[in-house]
Design an enzyme around this catalytic site. Structure first.
Site, PDB file in Angstrom:
ATOM      1  N   HIS A  41      45.897  17.411  54.082  1.00  0.00           N
ATOM      2  CA  HIS A  41      46.568  18.278  53.117  1.00  0.00           C
ATOM      3  C   HIS A  41      45.873  19.627  53.036  1.00  0.00           C
ATOM      4  CE1 HIS A  41      49.221  15.591  50.362  1.00  0.00           C
ATOM      5  NE2 HIS A  41      49.210  15.116  51.596  1.00  0.00           N
ATOM      6  N   GLU A 110      55.268  18.172  53.885  1.00  0.00           N
ATOM      7  CA  GLU A 110      55.624  18.439  52.496  1.00  0.00           C
ATOM      8  C   GLU A 110      55.463  19.931  52.224  1.00  0.00           C
ATOM      9  OE1 GLU A 110      53.630  14.194  51.276  1.00  0.00           O
ATOM     10  OE2 GLU A 110      52.507  16.029  51.664  1.00  0.00           O
TER      11      GLU A 110
END
Length: 336
Positions: A41, A110
Site C-alpha cells: 500500500h 484500490e
C-alpha cells in the site's frame, strides 16, 4: 502435482512500521508458519496509527533474515504506480536471491494507493484488462531473452531481464469476484481471496469460477495454490477480542463504499461510523482455540490449501506464539 496444506502469516503493513513488521515475520518462521505475506500500500486504511512500508525492499529484508518461509505479496498492483516490467525485474531478482520461496501476488488495486499520485482510476473492466496485460508482460519478460510487446496499456521494447531465477516465480491473482477468479484458474499458479463473507459467495460464485477457468486451461485444483486470507481475532477476554477488530473496520465496508475513496482520513471516517459488530464481521472472533480450529477448518473443507492468518491486534507477538503453539498443531493433526 498435489498442493500441500500450508499455514501462513499476514504481516499487517497498514498497521506496523517496517522494522517491527520484520521482527514479526521472523517470529512467524520460528513459530512454524509456512509463509509470510504482506500487501503493498502507498497509504494505509486508517490515518491515525496507520503505516505503509513499501513491500519490495521489505521482502528482500525478510528473505535475508529467514531461511524457510515462502515470502510474497497479497497483493501488489502492477498496473499504475509500477510498470509491469519493473515488477518483473524486482521479483526475478528476489527469485534469484531466495529460490523457490518467492510469490508475486497481484490484484487490480484500490484508489487509495493510486489517485493520490495523480494517476487515473478507471472503471473495473479497464482495471481487469490492465491486470491481464501486465501479467502477460511479466511472464514474457521472465521467459524470453529479448521482448518487444505493444499492448493497449503498456509496452516494452527490446527488453531483457538479465537476472532470472531457474525456478519461475509463481504469480497468484487476488480476486473477490468471478471474472478475476476465472482468470486465476486460466493463467495463474495461485488464487487469493479473503474470508468472512457470505459462504455462498465461495460455493456458488468464486470456486465455480475458479474451476471454470481451470477447465478452460486443461488444469485441475491440483495445479493451483488456493490461498485464503483468514481474518482471526483471539483473546481470552471476548470483549477485547471484539474490540481488537476496530482498527480494521475498513474491511467491513462494501466495495461500493470504499473502492473510490483515495484519502485515509475519509476512509477512517467511514470506518469509525460502523458499529463494532459490523467492524468485526469479517473476523473469527473467539476466546476458544477449539472454536478457531473448527471455523478455520471450514475453509479447508471448501478446498483451500493455503490459509494465511491475519490478526487485527497490536500484540502480534502474542498472536504468533498462541497460534504457533495452540492452533497450527491442532490444524495439522486434524488434516494430517
Amino acid at each position: 502435482m498435489t498442493i500441500p496444506l500450508r499455514f501462513g502469516y499476514k504481516a499487517s503493513s497498514e498497521q506496523f512500521g517496517p522494522n517491527e513488521l520484520l521482527d514479526f515475520g521472523v517470529l512467524a518462521e520460528e513459530m512454524g508458519f509456512d509463509s509470510v505475506f504482506l500487501s503493498d500500500h502507498l497509504q494505509p486504511w486508517m490515518h491515525d496509527g496507520g503505516h505503509a512500508p513499501n513491500a519490495l525492499p521489505w521482502l528482500g529484508a525478510l528473505g535475508a533474515r529467514t531461511e524457510r518461509v515462502i515470502i510474497g505479496t497479497s497483493v501488489l498492483t502492477p498496473t499504475f504506480r509500477y510498470h509491469p516490467g519493473v515488477i518483473a525485474q524486482v521479483f526475478a531478482t528476489l527469485g534469484v536471491m531466495y529460490p523457490g520461496r518467492v510469490v508475486l501476488g497481484v490484484g487490480t488495486g484500490e484508489a487509495l494507493n493510486e489517485v493520490t499520485l495523480g494517476l487515473e482510476w478507471p472503471e473495473a473492466p479497464e482495471r481487469f484488462q490492465r491486470l491481464k496485460e501486465a501479467i502477460t508482460i511479466i511472464n514474457e519478460l521472465w521467459a524470453g531473452e529479448r521482448v518487444t510487446y505493444e499492448g493497449t496499456y503498456y509496452s516494452v521494447k527490446d527488453a531483457t531481464i538479465y537476472d532470472r531465477p531457474e525456478q519461475k516465480v509463481p504469480i497468484y491473482i487476488g480476486a473477490s469476484g468471478p471474472a478475476a477468479t476465472r482468470l486465476a484458474g486460466r493463467i495463474a499458479e495461485g488464487y487469493i481471496t479473503t474470508s468472512g463473507k457470505d459462504p455462498e459467495l465461495y460455493t456458488e460464485k468464486l470456486l465455480p469460477a475458479l474451476d471454470d477457468g481451470l477447465s478452460k486451461a486443461g488444469r485441475t485444483r491440483d495445479d493451483v495454490d488456493t490461498l485464503m486470507e483468514v481474518k482471526v481475532s483471539y483473546h481470552p477476554d471476548h470483549d477485547t477480542a471484539l474490540e481488537k477488530t476496530r482498527f480494521w473496520a475498513p474491511l467491513a465496508l462494501t466495495a461500493e463504499e470504499k473502492m473510490s475513496v483515495h484519502d485515509p482520513i475519509e476512509m477512517q471516517r467511514l470506518a469509525n461510523e460502523l458499529p463494532i459488530e459490523r467492524a468485526a464481521s469479517r473476523f473469527i472472533v473467539s476466546t476458544d482455540p477449539d472454536e478457531h480450529v473448527e471455523r478455520i477448518a471450514r475453509y479447508v473443507d471448501l478446498g483451500f490449501r493455503h490459509l494465511v492468518f491475519h490478526d487485527p491486534g497490536h500484540d502480534q507477538e502474542q498472536f504468533l506464539r498462541m497460534y504457533g503453539e495452540e492452533i497450527l498443531p491442532r490444524l495439522r493433526k486434524r488434516f494430517a
